[in-house]
Scaffold this motif. Sequence first.
Motif, PDB file in Angstrom:
ATOM      1  N   HIS A   1      -7.057   0.243   1.273  1.00  0.00           N
ATOM      2  CA  HIS A   1      -5.661   0.518   0.877  1.00  0.00           C
ATOM      3  C   HIS A   1      -5.504   0.988  -0.721  1.00  0.00           C
ATOM      4  O   HIS A   1      -6.279   0.578  -1.529  1.00  0.00           O
TER       5      HIS A   1
ATOM      6  N   CYS B   1      -7.500   1.394   5.073  1.00  0.00           N
ATOM      7  CA  CYS B   1      -6.045   2.034   5.127  1.00  0.00           C
ATOM      8  C   CYS B   1      -6.100   2.699   6.471  1.00  0.00           C
ATOM      9  O   CYS B   1      -6.779   3.705   6.671  1.00  0.00           O
ATOM     10  N   PRO B   2      -5.342   2.547   7.487  1.00  0.00           N
ATOM     11  CA  PRO B   2      -5.133   3.177   8.555  1.00  0.00           C
ATOM     12  C   PRO B   2      -4.644   4.688   8.592  1.00  0.00           C
ATOM     13  O   PRO B   2      -4.703   5.564   9.327  1.00  0.00           O
TER      14      PRO B   2
ATOM     15  N   CYS C   1       0.459   3.223   3.487  1.00  0.00           N
ATOM     16  CA  CYS C   1       0.524   2.881   4.832  1.00  0.00           C
ATOM     17  C   CYS C   1       1.749   1.970   4.932  1.00  0.00           C
ATOM     18  O   CYS C   1       2.169   1.506   5.840  1.00  0.00           O
TER      19      CYS C   1
ATOM     20  N   CYS D   1       0.795  -1.302   0.019  1.00  0.00           N
ATOM     21  CA  CYS D   1       0.007   0.199  -0.053  1.00  0.00           C
ATOM     22  C   CYS D   1       0.897   1.184  -0.115  1.00  0.00           C
ATOM     23  O   CYS D   1       1.745   1.241   0.840  1.00  0.00           O
TER      24      CYS D   1
HETATM   25 ZN   LIG Z   1      -2.894   1.127   3.547  1.00  0.00          ZN
END
Ligand SMILES: [Zn+2]
Length: 50
Positions: free
Chosen positions: A40, A31-32, A13, A10
């Motif tokens: 992501h 996705c954080p 991240c 990704c």
């Molecule tokens: Zn991600």
Amino acid sequence: MATKKVEYVCKYCGKREIKQANMGRPLPGKCPRKTGDKPHSWVVNRRFES
Ligand SMILES: [Zn+2]
């Protein structure tokens, strides 16, 4: 016989997923590093055989 695999990463991240080449892309997931419930952004990092 070797199995072709693709490593996806990704670009936001840095999460990595390895998938067989014929299995398509990884699940979008969450996705954080993005706000809200965004998936992501998978890009192909490398291809290899194992
Ligand atoms: Zn991600």
